[in-house]
Write a protein that holds these residues in place. Structure first.
Motif, PDB file in Angstrom:
ATOM      1  N   LEU A 184     -91.355  17.425 -30.345  1.00 10.08           N
ATOM      2  CA  LEU A 184     -91.548  18.626 -29.548  1.00 10.08           C
ATOM      3  C   LEU A 184     -91.553  18.280 -28.056  1.00 10.08           C
ATOM      4  O   LEU A 184     -92.404  17.540 -27.580  1.00 10.08           O
ATOM      5  N   GLY A 185     -90.567  18.794 -27.340  1.00 12.39           N
ATOM      6  CA  GLY A 185     -90.503  18.595 -25.904  1.00 12.39           C
ATOM      7  C   GLY A 185     -89.871  17.290 -25.478  1.00 12.39           C
ATOM      8  O   GLY A 185     -89.657  17.074 -24.283  1.00 12.39           O
ATOM      9  N   SER A 186     -89.556  16.401 -26.422  1.00  9.23           N
ATOM     10  CA  SER A 186     -88.987  15.108 -26.070  1.00  9.23           C
ATOM     11  C   SER A 186     -87.534  14.970 -26.485  1.00  9.23           C
ATOM     12  O   SER A 186     -86.756  14.307 -25.804  1.00  9.23           O
ATOM     13  N   LEU A 187     -87.174  15.587 -27.580  1.00 11.51           N
ATOM     14  CA  LEU A 187     -85.801  15.527 -28.058  1.00 11.51           C
ATOM     15  C   LEU A 187     -85.075  16.812 -27.677  1.00 11.51           C
ATOM     16  O   LEU A 187     -85.692  17.867 -27.542  1.00 11.51           O
ATOM     17  N   PRO A 188     -83.755  16.737 -27.478  1.00 16.05           N
ATOM     18  CA  PRO A 188     -83.021  17.929 -27.046  1.00 16.05           C
ATOM     19  C   PRO A 188     -82.971  18.988 -28.142  1.00 16.05           C
ATOM     20  O   PRO A 188     -82.511  18.712 -29.256  1.00 16.05           O
ATOM     21  N   ALA A 189     -83.452  20.197 -27.852  1.00 18.51           N
ATOM     22  CA  ALA A 189     -83.404  21.277 -28.829  1.00 18.51           C
ATOM     23  C   ALA A 189     -81.955  21.559 -29.207  1.00 18.51           C
ATOM     24  O   ALA A 189     -81.092  21.720 -28.339  1.00 18.51           O
ATOM     25  N   ASP A 190     -81.702  21.597 -30.504  1.00 18.03           N
ATOM     26  CA  ASP A 190     -80.368  21.847 -31.032  1.00 18.03           C
ATOM     27  C   ASP A 190     -79.365  20.793 -30.562  1.00 18.03           C
ATOM     28  O   ASP A 190     -78.159  21.036 -30.528  1.00 18.03           O
ATOM     29  N   GLY A 191     -79.870  19.633 -30.164  1.00 17.91           N
ATOM     30  CA  GLY A 191     -79.000  18.551 -29.735  1.00 17.91           C
ATOM     31  C   GLY A 191     -78.936  17.456 -30.784  1.00 17.91           C
ATOM     32  O   GLY A 191     -79.165  17.698 -31.972  1.00 17.91           O
ATOM     33  N   GLU A 192     -78.624  16.231 -30.346  1.00 15.41           N
ATOM     34  CA  GLU A 192     -78.535  15.127 -31.286  1.00 15.41           C
ATOM     35  C   GLU A 192     -78.878  13.820 -30.599  1.00 15.41           C
ATOM     36  O   GLU A 192     -78.697  13.658 -29.394  1.00 15.41           O
ATOM     37  N   VAL A 193     -79.415  12.912 -31.399  1.00 14.67           N
ATOM     38  CA  VAL A 193     -79.654  11.537 -30.988  1.00 14.67           C
ATOM     39  C   VAL A 193     -78.987  10.659 -32.033  1.00 14.67           C
ATOM     40  O   VAL A 193     -79.252  10.811 -33.228  1.00 14.67           O
ATOM     41  N   PHE A 194     -78.112   9.753 -31.608  1.00 18.92           N
ATOM     42  CA  PHE A 194     -77.403   8.939 -32.587  1.00 18.92           C
ATOM     43  C   PHE A 194     -77.302   7.501 -32.109  1.00 18.92           C
ATOM     44  O   PHE A 194     -77.423   7.205 -30.923  1.00 18.92           O
ATOM     45  N   THR A 195     -77.055   6.603 -33.051  1.00 17.85           N
ATOM     46  CA  THR A 195     -76.835   5.205 -32.739  1.00 17.85           C
ATOM     47  C   THR A 195     -75.833   4.639 -33.731  1.00 17.85           C
ATOM     48  O   THR A 195     -75.643   5.187 -34.826  1.00 17.85           O
ATOM     49  N   PHE A 196     -75.184   3.568 -33.360  1.00 19.77           N
ATOM     50  CA  PHE A 196     -74.203   2.938 -34.240  1.00 19.77           C
ATOM     51  C   PHE A 196     -73.888   1.556 -33.707  1.00 19.77           C
ATOM     52  O   PHE A 196     -74.260   1.199 -32.586  1.00 19.77           O
ATOM     53  N   GLN A 197     -73.192   0.777 -34.498  1.00 17.19           N
ATOM     54  CA  GLN A 197     -72.669  -0.512 -34.077  1.00 17.19           C
ATOM     55  C   GLN A 197     -71.196  -0.577 -34.447  1.00 17.19           C
ATOM     56  O   GLN A 197     -70.812  -0.205 -35.550  1.00 17.19           O
ATOM     57  N   GLY A 198     -70.354  -1.055 -33.537  1.00 20.23           N
ATOM     58  CA  GLY A 198     -68.953  -1.236 -33.862  1.00 20.23           C
ATOM     59  C   GLY A 198     -68.133   0.030 -33.702  1.00 20.23           C
ATOM     60  O   GLY A 198     -68.503   0.966 -32.999  1.00 20.23           O
ATOM     61  N   SER A 199     -67.004   0.060 -34.397  1.00 17.75           N
ATOM     62  CA  SER A 199     -66.046   1.145 -34.232  1.00 17.75           C
ATOM     63  C   SER A 199     -65.192   1.245 -35.478  1.00 17.75           C
ATOM     64  O   SER A 199     -65.319   0.444 -36.404  1.00 17.75           O
ATOM     65  N   ALA A 200     -64.304   2.231 -35.479  1.00 15.45           N
ATOM     66  CA  ALA A 200     -63.359   2.407 -36.583  1.00 15.45           C
ATOM     67  C   ALA A 200     -61.992   1.882 -36.167  1.00 15.45           C
ATOM     68  O   ALA A 200     -61.691   1.738 -34.974  1.00 15.45           O
ATOM     69  N   ILE A 201     -61.156   1.601 -37.152  1.00 20.18           N
ATOM     70  CA  ILE A 201     -59.811   1.115 -36.863  1.00 20.18           C
ATOM     71  C   ILE A 201     -59.055   2.123 -36.012  1.00 20.18           C
ATOM     72  O   ILE A 201     -58.313   1.759 -35.103  1.00 20.18           O
ATOM     73  N   THR A 202     -59.247   3.406 -36.276  1.00 21.77           N
ATOM     74  CA  THR A 202     -58.554   4.427 -35.486  1.00 21.77           C
ATOM     75  C   THR A 202     -58.986   4.390 -34.017  1.00 21.77           C
ATOM     76  O   THR A 202     -58.185   4.725 -33.132  1.00 21.77           O
ATOM     77  N   ASP A 203     -60.230   3.996 -33.748  1.00 20.45           N
ATOM     78  CA  ASP A 203     -60.668   3.857 -32.355  1.00 20.45           C
ATOM     79  C   ASP A 203     -59.833   2.804 -31.641  1.00 20.45           C
ATOM     80  O   ASP A 203     -59.367   3.013 -30.515  1.00 20.45           O
ATOM     81  N   LEU A 204     -59.661   1.655 -32.281  1.00 21.89           N
ATOM     82  CA  LEU A 204     -58.886   0.589 -31.657  1.00 21.89           C
ATOM     83  C   LEU A 204     -57.428   0.988 -31.484  1.00 21.89           C
ATOM     84  O   LEU A 204     -56.805   0.662 -30.470  1.00 21.89           O
ATOM     85  N   GLN A 205     -56.883   1.708 -32.447  1.00 25.09           N
ATOM     86  CA  GLN A 205     -55.509   2.183 -32.299  1.00 25.09           C
ATOM     87  C   GLN A 205     -55.360   3.037 -31.047  1.00 25.09           C
ATOM     88  O   GLN A 205     -54.406   2.872 -30.270  1.00 25.09           O
TER      89      GLN A 205
END
Length: 333
Positions: free
Chosen positions: A268-289
């Motif tokens: 409450l009050g710290s995260l974006p309302a109706d937003g998103e918080v995400f994390t990841f490592q690396g990428s997909a083959i299509t990203d490199l293409q």
């Protein structure tokens, strides 16, 4: 051949002589032209043995996961001897639920891979398990293409993830404009009509950011800026907190940096309302293409500081200390 290898957990990597690998059926031998250096290589030797073993990593192994070079030998489907190629950095099986949907970076079989648990590209030659990992480079120089495979593709993955949250004239903040963030600024400039704020404590990086496409620069991120998105390539406690504060409702915060920060905030009050918080490592083959396609047009700048193999330890020490003359470093063979 010489290789820069982690020979024992808890001890610094070292240059050793190892046999030149011989490909088995289905494998491809690549002569390395250049291998980019990554901050994760600095932290890998410090991992407890139990963590490495849990990931399926077995020492000794050769470091280096940002690799490009030339195919060795004929008989490789779709390639000829001497063809310049980049090697897809994240390992993925190509068969699981995630890979079949283009989510290669989430492949559960990719926790161990080239340069992280298996022999990587800080050697004269490297083995590739299948042509799925080979990306044609065309006219691009394989000596300097290695950073595109991780720093480039990972930052592109981050930008692609936030595109649905962005609006023309909106604000995107990029925290940390070094090896990955300097790519992210360029991708945002090429793919969006947003205002781009580059944030970094390094004056040299801030000075270079406008030439990459940044509209504004700042040494820190503070206050509620109403940003459409924040991409955090640092990942410390203070950048996480500042990044979340800067978002508008419906905004997107991406945590890509691995500085060890924690997300300790009530929703409450710290995260974006109706937003998103995400994390990841690396990428997909299509990203490199896509990244290679952009680089081939000349639209993407990839400045690197080159070191010879004999200076690999110096290059890593300057990377760790933040004293490189360029956002990225690579070993040239």
């Amino acid at each position: 051949m010489r290789a820069f290898r982690l020979t024992e957990w808890g001890k610094p990597p070292q240059v050793v002589d190892v046999p030149t690998p011989e490909p088995r059926p289905g494998q491809v031998l690549v002569r390395v032209a250049g291998c980019g250096l990554c901050h994760s290589d600095v932290t890998v030797p410090q991992l407890p043995a139990a963590v490495g073993e849990r990931l399926g990593w077995q020492v000794p192994f050769t470091l280096g996961h940002e690799v490009a070079g030339w195919v060795v030998g004929d008989g490789v489907p779709g390639f000829a001897d001497g063809d310049p190629v980049a090697l897809v950095s994240p390992t993925s099986c190509g068969q699981c639920w995630h890979c079949q949907r283009g989510l290669d970076s989430s492949c559960p079989n990719g926790r161990a891979g080239r340069g992280y648990g298996r022999d990587g590209g800080l050697a004269e030659y490297v083995l590739v398990d299948s042509t799925r990992s080979l990306m044609p480079l065309g006219s691009l120089d394989p000596v300097t293409a290695g950073p595109l495979t991780d720093a480039g593709a990972t930052s592109y993955h981050a930008v692609r993830r936030i595109l649905p949250r962005l609006h023309p004239g909106g604000l995107v903040a990029v925290i940390g404009v070094g090896g990955l963030g300097s790519f992210a600024v360029q991708f945002l400039r090429l793919l969006t009509a947003c205002r781009i704020l580059a944030v970094d404590t390094n004056p040299a990086r801030l000075a270079a950011a406008p030439s990459l496409g940044a509209d504004e620069t700042a040494p820190s991120l503070s206050g509620r800026l109403g940003a459409d998105a924040v991409l955090d390539f640092v990942g410390a406690d203070d950048t996480i907190a500042a990044g979340l504060r800067a978002l508008r409702p419906g905004g997107s915060y991406g945590l890509i940096g691995a500085a060890g920060g924690r997300l300790n905030a009530p929703w409450l009050g710290s995260l974006p309302a109706d937003g998103e918080v995400f994390t990841f490592q690396g990428s997909a083959i299509t990203d490199l293409q896509d990244v290679i396609s952009l680089a081939a047009t000349g639209a993407l700048r990839n400045p690197v500081q080159r070191f010879g193999f004999d200076a690999v330890e110096l290059a890593y020490s300057r990377l760790a200390a933040g004293t490189l003359d360029s956002p990225r470093a690579l070993i040239e063979f």
